[in-house]
Design a protein around this motif. Structure first.
Motif, PDB file in Angstrom:
ATOM      1  N   GLU A 112      23.460 -30.095 -36.053  1.00  0.00           N
ATOM      2  CA  GLU A 112      22.282 -29.192 -36.363  1.00  0.00           C
ATOM      3  C   GLU A 112      21.332 -29.646 -37.083  1.00  0.00           C
ATOM      4  OE1 GLU A 112      23.703 -27.097 -40.479  1.00  0.00           O
ATOM      5  OE2 GLU A 112      25.539 -27.057 -38.898  1.00  0.00           O
ATOM      6  N   THR A 113      20.438 -29.051 -37.226  1.00  0.00           N
ATOM      7  CA  THR A 113      19.141 -29.302 -37.984  1.00  0.00           C
ATOM      8  C   THR A 113      18.720 -27.993 -38.807  1.00  0.00           C
ATOM      9  OG1 THR A 113      17.073 -30.439 -37.952  1.00  0.00           O
ATOM     10  CG2 THR A 113      17.230 -28.696 -36.204  1.00  0.00           C
ATOM     11  N   LEU A 114      17.991 -28.129 -39.908  1.00  0.00           N
ATOM     12  CA  LEU A 114      17.211 -26.990 -40.521  1.00  0.00           C
ATOM     13  C   LEU A 114      15.752 -26.960 -40.354  1.00  0.00           C
ATOM     14  CD1 LEU A 114      18.829 -27.734 -44.000  1.00  0.00           C
ATOM     15  CD2 LEU A 114      19.390 -25.792 -42.436  1.00  0.00           C
ATOM     16  N   VAL A 115      15.657 -25.670 -39.663  1.00  0.00           N
ATOM     17  CA  VAL A 115      14.167 -25.330 -39.341  1.00  0.00           C
ATOM     18  C   VAL A 115      13.693 -24.239 -40.168  1.00  0.00           C
ATOM     19  CG1 VAL A 115      14.325 -26.132 -37.249  1.00  0.00           C
ATOM     20  CG2 VAL A 115      14.673 -23.915 -37.252  1.00  0.00           C
ATOM     21  N   ASP A 116      12.323 -24.029 -40.295  1.00  0.00           N
ATOM     22  CA  ASP A 116      11.721 -22.986 -41.099  1.00  0.00           C
ATOM     23  C   ASP A 116      11.727 -21.747 -40.354  1.00  0.00           C
ATOM     24  OD1 ASP A 116      10.759 -24.763 -42.824  1.00  0.00           O
ATOM     25  OD2 ASP A 116       8.707 -25.063 -41.799  1.00  0.00           O
ATOM     26  N   LEU A 117      11.921 -20.617 -40.959  1.00  0.00           N
ATOM     27  CA  LEU A 117      12.055 -19.053 -40.467  1.00  0.00           C
ATOM     28  C   LEU A 117      10.962 -18.336 -40.862  1.00  0.00           C
ATOM     29  CD1 LEU A 117      14.016 -17.830 -38.947  1.00  0.00           C
ATOM     30  CD2 LEU A 117      15.512 -17.305 -40.844  1.00  0.00           C
ATOM     31  N   PRO A 118      10.152 -17.979 -39.753  1.00  0.00           N
ATOM     32  CA  PRO A 118       8.879 -17.201 -40.106  1.00  0.00           C
ATOM     33  C   PRO A 118       9.379 -15.644 -40.112  1.00  0.00           C
ATOM     34  CG  PRO A 118       8.519 -18.533 -38.431  1.00  0.00           C
ATOM     35  CD  PRO A 118       9.923 -18.564 -38.597  1.00  0.00           C
ATOM     36  N   GLU A 119       8.540 -15.114 -40.786  1.00  0.00           N
ATOM     37  CA  GLU A 119       8.794 -13.513 -40.634  1.00  0.00           C
ATOM     38  C   GLU A 119       7.510 -12.756 -40.834  1.00  0.00           C
ATOM     39  OE1 GLU A 119      11.406 -12.454 -43.969  1.00  0.00           O
ATOM     40  OE2 GLU A 119       9.975 -13.252 -45.360  1.00  0.00           O
ATOM     41  N   ALA A 120       7.110 -11.554 -40.418  1.00  0.00           N
ATOM     42  CA  ALA A 120       6.135 -10.650 -40.376  1.00  0.00           C
ATOM     43  C   ALA A 120       6.416  -9.291 -41.049  1.00  0.00           C
ATOM     44  CB  ALA A 120       5.757 -10.409 -38.972  1.00  0.00           C
ATOM     45  N   GLU A 121       5.709  -8.810 -42.006  1.00  0.00           N
ATOM     46  CA  GLU A 121       5.795  -7.515 -42.614  1.00  0.00           C
ATOM     47  C   GLU A 121       4.601  -6.671 -41.944  1.00  0.00           C
ATOM     48  OE1 GLU A 121       6.901  -7.840 -46.739  1.00  0.00           O
ATOM     49  OE2 GLU A 121       6.281  -9.889 -46.627  1.00  0.00           O
ATOM     50  N   PHE A 122       4.896  -5.300 -41.607  1.00  0.00           N
ATOM     51  CA  PHE A 122       4.014  -4.466 -40.945  1.00  0.00           C
ATOM     52  C   PHE A 122       4.488  -2.886 -41.158  1.00  0.00           C
ATOM     53  CE2 PHE A 122       6.740  -6.509 -38.083  1.00  0.00           C
ATOM     54  CZ  PHE A 122       7.166  -5.363 -36.979  1.00  0.00           C
ATOM     55  N   VAL A 123       3.611  -2.254 -40.658  1.00  0.00           N
ATOM     56  CA  VAL A 123       4.258  -0.603 -40.954  1.00  0.00           C
ATOM     57  C   VAL A 123       4.496   0.041 -39.450  1.00  0.00           C
ATOM     58  CG1 VAL A 123       3.497   1.738 -41.705  1.00  0.00           C
ATOM     59  CG2 VAL A 123       3.135  -0.543 -43.241  1.00  0.00           C
ATOM     60  N   VAL A 124       5.428   0.540 -39.544  1.00  0.00           N
ATOM     61  CA  VAL A 124       6.076   1.174 -38.190  1.00  0.00           C
ATOM     62  C   VAL A 124       6.168   2.638 -38.445  1.00  0.00           C
ATOM     63  CG1 VAL A 124       7.646   1.384 -36.330  1.00  0.00           C
ATOM     64  CG2 VAL A 124       6.663  -0.708 -37.093  1.00  0.00           C
ATOM     65  N   GLN A 125       5.459   3.588 -37.890  1.00  0.00           N
ATOM     66  CA  GLN A 125       5.567   5.105 -38.071  1.00  0.00           C
ATOM     67  C   GLN A 125       5.625   5.233 -39.693  1.00  0.00           C
ATOM     68  OE1 GLN A 125       8.776   6.137 -35.794  1.00  0.00           O
ATOM     69  NE2 GLN A 125       7.731   6.356 -33.712  1.00  0.00           N
ATOM     70  N   GLY A 126       4.811   4.767 -40.642  1.00  0.00           N
ATOM     71  CA  GLY A 126       4.811   4.886 -41.677  1.00  0.00           C
ATOM     72  C   GLY A 126       5.561   4.215 -42.700  1.00  0.00           C
ATOM     73  N   ARG A 127       6.704   3.479 -42.262  1.00  0.00           N
ATOM     74  CA  ARG A 127       7.717   2.561 -42.636  1.00  0.00           C
ATOM     75  C   ARG A 127       7.457   1.406 -42.648  1.00  0.00           C
ATOM     76  NH1 ARG A 127      13.101   5.143 -39.847  1.00  0.00           N
ATOM     77  NH2 ARG A 127      13.392   3.077 -39.844  1.00  0.00           N
ATOM     78  N   PRO A 128       7.418   0.558 -44.093  1.00  0.00           N
ATOM     79  CA  PRO A 128       7.468  -0.650 -44.017  1.00  0.00           C
ATOM     80  C   PRO A 128       8.641  -1.495 -43.353  1.00  0.00           C
ATOM     81  CG  PRO A 128       7.239   0.134 -46.275  1.00  0.00           C
ATOM     82  CD  PRO A 128       7.579   1.318 -45.304  1.00  0.00           C
ATOM     83  N   THR A 129       8.096  -2.429 -42.671  1.00  0.00           N
ATOM     84  CA  THR A 129       9.037  -3.108 -41.798  1.00  0.00           C
ATOM     85  C   THR A 129       9.042  -4.537 -41.903  1.00  0.00           C
ATOM     86  OG1 THR A 129       9.006  -1.190 -39.976  1.00  0.00           O
ATOM     87  CG2 THR A 129       9.810  -3.451 -39.408  1.00  0.00           C
ATOM     88  N   ARG A 130      10.152  -5.288 -41.790  1.00  0.00           N
ATOM     89  CA  ARG A 130       9.943  -6.914 -42.075  1.00  0.00           C
ATOM     90  C   ARG A 130      10.827  -7.390 -40.728  1.00  0.00           C
ATOM     91  NH1 ARG A 130      13.686 -10.098 -44.103  1.00  0.00           N
ATOM     92  NH2 ARG A 130      14.659  -8.477 -44.916  1.00  0.00           N
ATOM     93  N   ARG A 131      10.225  -8.497 -39.989  1.00  0.00           N
ATOM     94  CA  ARG A 131      10.839  -8.910 -38.834  1.00  0.00           C
ATOM     95  C   ARG A 131      10.894 -10.376 -38.702  1.00  0.00           C
ATOM     96  NH1 ARG A 131      11.973  -5.957 -33.122  1.00  0.00           N
ATOM     97  NH2 ARG A 131      12.791  -7.790 -32.029  1.00  0.00           N
ATOM     98  N   LEU A 132      11.940 -11.197 -38.210  1.00  0.00           N
ATOM     99  CA  LEU A 132      11.720 -12.727 -38.482  1.00  0.00           C
ATOM    100  C   LEU A 132      11.340 -12.846 -37.052  1.00  0.00           C
ATOM    101  CD1 LEU A 132      15.321 -13.557 -39.898  1.00  0.00           C
ATOM    102  CD2 LEU A 132      13.040 -13.415 -40.999  1.00  0.00           C
ATOM    103  N   PHE A 133      10.678 -14.105 -36.671  1.00  0.00           N
ATOM    104  CA  PHE A 133      10.634 -14.692 -35.391  1.00  0.00           C
ATOM    105  C   PHE A 133      10.808 -16.160 -35.482  1.00  0.00           C
ATOM    106  CE2 PHE A 133       6.518 -14.420 -37.626  1.00  0.00           C
ATOM    107  CZ  PHE A 133       5.912 -15.678 -37.473  1.00  0.00           C
ATOM    108  N   ALA A 134      11.259 -16.921 -34.117  1.00  0.00           N
ATOM    109  CA  ALA A 134      11.394 -18.183 -34.309  1.00  0.00           C
ATOM    110  C   ALA A 134      10.333 -18.901 -34.159  1.00  0.00           C
ATOM    111  CB  ALA A 134      12.379 -18.129 -33.046  1.00  0.00           C
ATOM    112  N   GLN A 135       9.120 -18.642 -32.995  1.00  0.00           N
ATOM    113  CA  GLN A 135       8.392 -19.648 -32.434  1.00  0.00           C
ATOM    114  C   GLN A 135       6.719 -18.958 -32.602  1.00  0.00           C
ATOM    115  OE1 GLN A 135       8.814 -22.537 -31.477  1.00  0.00           O
ATOM    116  NE2 GLN A 135       7.073 -23.156 -30.479  1.00  0.00           N
TER     117      GLN A 135
END
Length: 296
Positions: free
Chosen positions: A117-140
């Motif tokens: 195994e190795t350790l890599v960075d984990l990016p995330e995005a914060e945005f709004v969907v139908q008026g609700r704050p949303t946070r979601r990870l992505f890999a690449q």
């Protein structure tokens, strides 16, 4: 290793059929969790963490991987307790290529069984969907502009028939439309363009090295901004990829930042790992070396 494999049993094509046959032979040593609908990989991954699995395998494409990542995030302390394995079955498999994971089943499974195994960075995005704050990870990769609009225009029956070429066809359709300017803002810098891509690793759309300075472990996002996206830009980009001078040929700007915000005056779709998830504005950041992933 106590492993759970999350996979899509409805995937079509010869590769998918071969994969299911091979996976069936592993059922004695792993637990299989088939997805039942789009998005269902996420709750299945969270469930697998709660059940005590120490290795959770995303078997599919970049979309399946994204669902599994976000499912892990839904379970408390999962990233300190669980390792991610990848069995590439998708159309492009960018993150697997970034990590050097083989694209055929048995060599990829051997990587998981070896347990390195190795350790890599984990990016995330914060945005709004139908008026609700949303946070979601992505890999690449994250993107807004031409590529996210092309994803909106993809004919999914055509994708099943011609694979990655369906995105090219959709891209040509998107080129014919009027585009909205997007602003990328980061500490001490910023840029404006019609297509903005944010990378964790080097690759985009396969083996296209769009972020040459990117490192999965450097704690930085890599941002590439295309000021204009038209036929001339497309031709220049093609020539730039062939000559390894993409940024100079296409006139794009790139910078690195710990966090970045994208805004636009009109609605622009936001894609994460190849799937549209919402619209701008969005803020991007990352968790340094937070993801344990199995690699060759």
């Amino acid at each position: 290793m106590r492993a759970c494999v999350i996979f899509n049993p409805a995937a079509r094509g010869e590769k998918a059929r071969t994969f299911r046959d091979q996976l069936a032979r592993l059922s004695a040593e792993v637990t299989l969790k088939p997805t039942y609908a789009a998005g269902s990989g996420r709750p299945l991954a969270a469930e697998a963490v709660r059940e005590g699995f120490d290795t959770i395998v995303a078997a599919g494409g970049d979309g399946t991987l994204n669902e599994v990542l976000n499912g892990l995030d839904d379970a408390p302390d999962s990233f300190s307790r669980v390792r991610l394995g990848i069995l590439p079955l998708g159309t492009i498999n960018v993150f697997a290529r970034e990590l050097g994971i083989p694209l055929s089943f048995q060599p990829a499974w051997d990587v998981i069984r070896q347990g390195k195994e190795t350790l890599v960075d984990l990016p995330e995005a914060e945005f709004v969907v139908q008026g609700r704050p949303t946070r979601r990870l992505f890999a690449q990769l994250a993107g807004a502009g031409l590529d996210s609009r092309a994803i909106e225009l993809v004919d999914w029956e055509q994708k099943k028939a011609i694979g990655p070429l369906a995105y090219v066809v959709a891209g040509f359709k998107a080129l014919a439309e009027t585009r909205t300017s997007i602003v990328a803002s980061a500490a001490g810098t910023g840029a404006q363009g019609e297509l903005i891509l944010i990378g964790n690793g080097r690759y985009y759309g396969g083996h296209f090295n769009l972020f040459p300075k990117a490192d999965l472990r450097d704690g930085l996002l890599d941002v590439t901004v295309f000021p204009r996206v038209n036929w001339e830009t497309l031709l220049r980009s093609g020539w730039g990829w062939l000559t390894d001078q993409l940024h100079a040929s296409a006139g794009c700007r790139t910078f690195q930042a710990e966090s970045c915000t994208l805004t636009s005056p009109a609605p622009v779709a936001l894609q994460l790992d190849g799937d549209n998830v919402g619209h701008l504005p969005a803020k991007f950041s990352l968790r340094p070396r937070a993801l344990r992933v199995l690699v060759p």
